[in-house]
Scaffold this motif. Structure first.
Motif, short mmCIF file in Angstrom:
data_model
loop_
_atom_site.label_atom_id
_atom_site.label_comp_id
_atom_site.label_asym_id
_atom_site.label_seq_id
_atom_site.Cartn_x
_atom_site.Cartn_y
_atom_site.Cartn_z
N MET A 235 0.82 -1.20 0.00
CA MET A 235 0.00 0.00 0.00
C MET A 235 0.86 1.27 0.00
O MET A 235 0.58 2.24 -0.71
CB MET A 235 -0.92 0.00 1.23
CG MET A 235 -1.97 -1.09 1.24
SD MET A 235 -3.31 -0.82 0.02
CE MET A 235 -2.72 -1.83 -1.35
N LEU A 236 1.93 1.25 0.79
CA LEU A 236 2.81 2.42 0.86
C LEU A 236 3.53 2.64 -0.47
O LEU A 236 3.69 3.78 -0.90
CB LEU A 236 3.82 2.25 1.99
CG LEU A 236 3.23 2.29 3.40
CD1 LEU A 236 4.27 1.85 4.43
CD2 LEU A 236 2.73 3.68 3.75
N ALA A 237 3.92 1.57 -1.12
CA ALA A 237 4.60 1.71 -2.42
C ALA A 237 3.66 2.28 -3.47
O ALA A 237 4.06 3.16 -4.26
CB ALA A 237 5.14 0.34 -2.87
N VAL A 238 2.42 1.81 -3.49
CA VAL A 238 1.45 2.35 -4.46
C VAL A 238 1.20 3.82 -4.17
O VAL A 238 1.18 4.66 -5.08
CB VAL A 238 0.12 1.55 -4.40
CG1 VAL A 238 -0.93 2.22 -5.28
CG2 VAL A 238 0.35 0.11 -4.85
N GLY A 239 1.01 4.16 -2.89
CA GLY A 239 0.75 5.56 -2.53
C GLY A 239 1.91 6.47 -2.86
O GLY A 239 1.73 7.54 -3.46
N LEU B 83 1.31 9.23 -5.65
CA LEU B 83 1.06 10.57 -5.10
C LEU B 83 2.33 11.33 -4.74
O LEU B 83 2.31 12.57 -4.68
CB LEU B 83 0.17 10.46 -3.85
CG LEU B 83 -1.16 9.73 -4.03
CD1 LEU B 83 -1.90 9.66 -2.69
CD2 LEU B 83 -2.03 10.42 -5.07
N GLY B 84 3.40 10.62 -4.43
CA GLY B 84 4.61 11.31 -3.99
C GLY B 84 4.38 12.03 -2.68
O GLY B 84 3.73 11.51 -1.76
N THR B 85 4.89 13.26 -2.60
CA THR B 85 4.75 14.04 -1.37
C THR B 85 3.77 15.20 -1.51
O THR B 85 3.60 15.98 -0.56
CB THR B 85 6.10 14.61 -0.93
OG1 THR B 85 6.53 15.59 -1.89
CG2 THR B 85 7.15 13.51 -0.81
N VAL B 86 3.13 15.33 -2.67
CA VAL B 86 2.20 16.44 -2.92
C VAL B 86 2.87 17.77 -2.54
O VAL B 86 2.41 18.50 -1.66
CB VAL B 86 0.85 16.26 -2.16
CG1 VAL B 86 -0.17 17.30 -2.62
CG2 VAL B 86 0.30 14.85 -2.37
N ASP B 87 4.00 18.02 -3.18
CA ASP B 87 4.76 19.26 -2.93
C ASP B 87 5.14 19.44 -1.47
O ASP B 87 5.08 20.55 -0.92
CB ASP B 87 3.96 20.48 -3.42
CG ASP B 87 3.71 20.47 -4.91
OD1 ASP B 87 4.60 20.02 -5.66
OD2 ASP B 87 2.62 20.89 -5.34
N GLY B 88 5.50 18.33 -0.83
CA GLY B 88 5.96 18.38 0.55
C GLY B 88 4.86 18.39 1.59
O GLY B 88 5.15 18.49 2.79
N ARG B 89 3.61 18.26 1.18
CA ARG B 89 2.49 18.32 2.12
C ARG B 89 2.04 16.96 2.60
O ARG B 89 1.19 16.86 3.50
CB ARG B 89 1.32 19.06 1.47
CG ARG B 89 1.63 20.51 1.12
CD ARG B 89 0.54 21.11 0.22
NE ARG B 89 -0.76 20.97 0.83
CZ ARG B 89 -1.88 20.70 0.15
NH1 ARG B 89 -1.85 20.50 -1.17
NH2 ARG B 89 -3.03 20.61 0.79
N LEU B 90 2.58 15.89 2.03
CA LEU B 90 2.20 14.53 2.41
C LEU B 90 3.45 13.74 2.78
O LEU B 90 4.40 13.67 2.01
CB LEU B 90 1.46 13.84 1.26
CG LEU B 90 1.08 12.37 1.46
CD1 LEU B 90 0.17 12.19 2.66
CD2 LEU B 90 0.41 11.82 0.20
#
Length: 259
Positions: free
Chosen positions: A82-86, A90-97
């Protein structure tokens, strides 16, 4: 997993397929998300930190950050797939995630979190996996992590109490009709089993699946997960001063607790 291989994988496609099959089990999933976010908008300032518990591939975090451009989210899950797919989709969403690998059923998950305070805790179709004792401990830990007025929002299938057997029977009947393989096929939706089968057929994912098998070793699924009454009692015992349902469709509901 090799970096070049990671870049060639259609992570966004796997996330879309995940969301589609999850909606098969929770037809009102988007309405559930909206109810959660409406509560955040009404009760929190525009800039806040949200904890996405047992986040899976980040379906909830993705929607939350799209709706609240000043918010930040921390997605916590123990499943390496799940973490690999996410992360891939999605990445970090410009550092917000930010992504954190941790098992909520263990006492040391907070040490891995990297946060001493969050404004809101959200979870969707996940906490029913937890056994009563670690669930109560988790709620106690969250009551410390949240400030006074902080919110916990849990969207899940929380069974009706034994005092409402007719309600429980009706809800179970509806779920049984929705969750049959025939019902999924009629809607042209993958089941969870079919999603995992397709994921497992990709040779590049073998290391992730091996890591997942090790993570799940020794884990046992409950035949009867804690129901609504147990969640409410556990939250009150943990120090949440207000607990109640803000959205519901049969046993599918959003339970909100106020610190």
């Amino acid at each position: 997993m090799d970096t070049d291989v990671q870049q060639q994988i259609d992570w966004a496609g796997w996330l879309r397929r995940w969301d589609a099959q999850q909606e098969g089990y929770v037809p009102e999933r988007e309405a559930r998300f909206t109810a959660m976010f409406d509560a955040l908008e009404a009760l929190l300032p525009p800039s806040f930190v949200a904890l996405d518990l047992a986040s899976g591939p980040g379906s909830l975090s993705r929607r939350l950050l799209a709706r609240f451009p000043e918010a930040r989210a921390v997605a916590v899950d123990m499943d390496p797939v799940m973490l690999a797919v996410g992360r891939g989709a999605l990445g970090t969403v410009d550092g917000r995630l930010r992504w954190v690998e941790a098992d909520l059923a263990t006492p040391d998950w907070l040490a891995a979190l990297g946060e001493t305070r969050v404004d809101a805790v959200l979870s969707s179709t996940a906490l029913h996996w937890m056994w009563p004792e670690p669930l109560l401990r988790l709620y106690r830990e969250l009551s410390v992590l949240l400030p006074p007025g902080g919110l916990l929002l849990n969207g899940d299938h929380l069974a009706f109490s034994a005092a409402l057997p007719t309600f429980a029977r009706l809800s179970e009947h509806v779920l049984e009709q929705q969750w049959t393989d025939a019902a999924f096929a009629a809607r042209g939706i993958e089941t969870a089993e079919q999603w995992w089968e397709a994921f497992g057929a990709e040779p590049a994912f073998a290391p992730l699946l091996e890591a997942r098998a090790k993570m799940l070793a020794g884990k046992q699924r409950q035949e009867t997960p804690p129901g609504f009454d147990l969640h409410v009692a556990a939250l009150r015992e943990a120090g949440f001063r207000e607990v109640g349902t803000i959205w519901q469709s049969m046993s599918d509901r959003v339970l909100m607790a106020v610190r």
